[in-house]
Design a protein around this motif. Structure first.
Motif, PDB file in Angstrom:
ATOM      1  N   LEU A  24      -6.382 -58.142  18.143  1.00  0.00           N
ATOM      2  CA  LEU A  24      -7.216 -58.892  17.200  1.00  0.00           C
ATOM      3  C   LEU A  24      -8.586 -58.237  17.010  1.00  0.00           C
ATOM      4  N   LEU A  25      -9.147 -57.688  18.063  1.00  0.00           N
ATOM      5  CA  LEU A  25     -10.419 -56.964  17.935  1.00  0.00           C
ATOM      6  C   LEU A  25     -10.248 -55.734  17.048  1.00  0.00           C
ATOM      7  N   GLU A  26      -9.133 -55.021  17.208  1.00  0.00           N
ATOM      8  CA  GLU A  26      -8.845 -53.858  16.351  1.00  0.00           C
ATOM      9  C   GLU A  26      -8.719 -54.259  14.888  1.00  0.00           C
ATOM     10  N   GLN A  27      -8.288 -55.490  14.639  1.00  0.00           N
ATOM     11  CA  GLN A  27      -8.157 -55.988  13.269  1.00  0.00           C
ATOM     12  C   GLN A  27      -9.486 -56.471  12.705  1.00  0.00           C
ATOM     13  N   GLY A  28     -10.548 -56.423  13.513  1.00  0.00           N
ATOM     14  CA  GLY A  28     -11.875 -56.786  13.036  1.00  0.00           C
ATOM     15  C   GLY A  28     -12.329 -58.196  13.384  1.00  0.00           C
ATOM     16  N   PHE A  29     -11.520 -58.950  14.090  1.00  0.00           N
ATOM     17  CA  PHE A  29     -11.916 -60.310  14.457  1.00  0.00           C
ATOM     18  C   PHE A  29     -12.910 -60.273  15.606  1.00  0.00           C
ATOM     19  N   ARG A  30     -13.908 -61.129  15.533  1.00  0.00           N
ATOM     20  CA  ARG A  30     -14.900 -61.244  16.599  1.00  0.00           C
ATOM     21  C   ARG A  30     -14.930 -62.652  17.173  1.00  0.00           C
ATOM     22  N   ARG A  31     -14.416 -63.612  16.430  1.00  0.00           N
ATOM     23  CA  ARG A  31     -14.268 -64.984  16.924  1.00  0.00           C
ATOM     24  C   ARG A  31     -12.794 -65.177  17.261  1.00  0.00           C
ATOM     25  N   ILE A  32     -12.508 -65.175  18.546  1.00  0.00           N
ATOM     26  CA  ILE A  32     -11.124 -65.296  19.008  1.00  0.00           C
ATOM     27  C   ILE A  32     -11.074 -66.410  20.047  1.00  0.00           C
ATOM     28  N   ALA A  33     -10.230 -67.393  19.805  1.00  0.00           N
ATOM     29  CA  ALA A  33     -10.052 -68.512  20.730  1.00  0.00           C
ATOM     30  C   ALA A  33      -8.707 -68.351  21.440  1.00  0.00           C
ATOM     31  N   PHE A  34      -8.503 -69.137  22.480  1.00  0.00           N
ATOM     32  CA  PHE A  34      -7.252 -69.123  23.232  1.00  0.00           C
ATOM     33  C   PHE A  34      -6.712 -70.542  23.318  1.00  0.00           C
ATOM     34  N   CYS A  35      -5.417 -70.696  23.094  1.00  0.00           N
ATOM     35  CA  CYS A  35      -4.762 -72.001  23.214  1.00  0.00           C
ATOM     36  C   CYS A  35      -3.664 -71.901  24.258  1.00  0.00           C
ATOM     37  N   GLY A  36      -3.793 -72.710  25.311  1.00  0.00           N
ATOM     38  CA  GLY A  36      -2.828 -72.668  26.392  1.00  0.00           C
ATOM     39  C   GLY A  36      -2.345 -74.044  26.794  1.00  0.00           C
ATOM     40  N   VAL A  37      -1.518 -74.059  27.806  1.00  0.00           N
ATOM     41  CA  VAL A  37      -0.995 -75.289  28.382  1.00  0.00           C
ATOM     42  C   VAL A  37      -1.268 -75.267  29.880  1.00  0.00           C
ATOM     43  N   SER A  38      -1.029 -76.376  30.546  1.00  0.00           N
ATOM     44  CA  SER A  38      -1.387 -76.491  31.959  1.00  0.00           C
ATOM     45  C   SER A  38      -0.258 -76.038  32.882  1.00  0.00           C
ATOM     46  N   PHE A  39       0.165 -74.821  32.708  1.00  0.00           N
ATOM     47  CA  PHE A  39       1.110 -74.176  33.609  1.00  0.00           C
ATOM     48  C   PHE A  39       0.434 -72.920  34.154  1.00  0.00           C
ATOM     49  N   GLY A  40       0.819 -72.487  35.343  1.00  0.00           N
ATOM     50  CA  GLY A  40       0.178 -71.342  35.980  1.00  0.00           C
ATOM     51  C   GLY A  40       0.202 -70.079  35.147  1.00  0.00           C
ATOM     52  N   TRP A  41       1.327 -69.792  34.499  1.00  0.00           N
ATOM     53  CA  TRP A  41       1.410 -68.576  33.691  1.00  0.00           C
ATOM     54  C   TRP A  41       0.432 -68.632  32.528  1.00  0.00           C
ATOM     55  N   SER A  42       0.237 -69.809  31.937  1.00  0.00           N
ATOM     56  CA  SER A  42      -0.704 -69.958  30.831  1.00  0.00           C
ATOM     57  C   SER A  42      -2.140 -69.826  31.323  1.00  0.00           C
TER      58      SER A  42
END
Length: 175
Positions: A24-42
């Protein structure tokens, strides 16, 4: 799973999120959020997202972890797509990019964007993780996803099992 004792071949969960952030940074984005769930892998993927953003010189955006009751994933995901994920996506504004902890979450975000009238990828760019081809290729907008190369992981596990069957002691963990 980290809680399984004995030898194991594990994914480097943090690295998967790092690859998504770097893309995403290579695509020019500077505002990047993360969406996860409450599991260890996430949670491990969220930590990888956080480190990758900081390493690139950016503050992580809103990192959201939605609770998921064990054993009812489809029902839970249906509830999440009803409005919880949508409210979170709306709070991010646009343009924004989102790293989804899993391709199912990525498609839930895509559905939320549809309900909000947000254009994908112009307003909200989404990158999933796990490369579920059916989810990614056949969604309304084809989604990008990080491929964890499960075939190579399986081959490493088979080599480890072969070593065990030959009487050799394998490493406890390998990623």
């Amino acid at each position: 799973r980290e809680d399984i004792g004995g030898p194991a071949v594990l994914l480097d969960e943090a690295a998967l999120a790092r690859v998504a952030v770097e893309h995403l940074l290579e695509q020019g984005f500077r505002r990047i959020a993360f969406c996860g769930v409450s599991f260890g892998w996430s949670t491990a993927r969220a930590a990888g997202y956080d480190r990758a953003m900081r390493a690139a010189g950016f503050e992580p955006q809103d990192t959201r972890g939605f609770g998921a009751p064990p054993g009812v994933w489809p029902e839970w995901l249906g509830l999440m797509t009803g409005g919880t994920i949508g409210a979170w996506v709306a709070s991010l504004g646009a343009p924004v990019a989102i790293v989804a902890c899993h391709d199912y979450i990525a498609t839930a975000i895509l559905d939320a964007c549809d309900r909000l009238g947000r254009s994908v990828p112009e307003d909200v760019a989404i990158v999933g993780i796990d490369n579920n081809e059916l989810r990614c290729e056949y969604s309304r907008v084809p989604l990008s996803s990080v491929d964890p190369n499960l075939e190579a992981l399986g081959q490493r596990a088979a080599r480890m099992l072969d070593a065990i069957l030959d009487g050799n002691a394998p490493a406890e963990r390998t990623a």
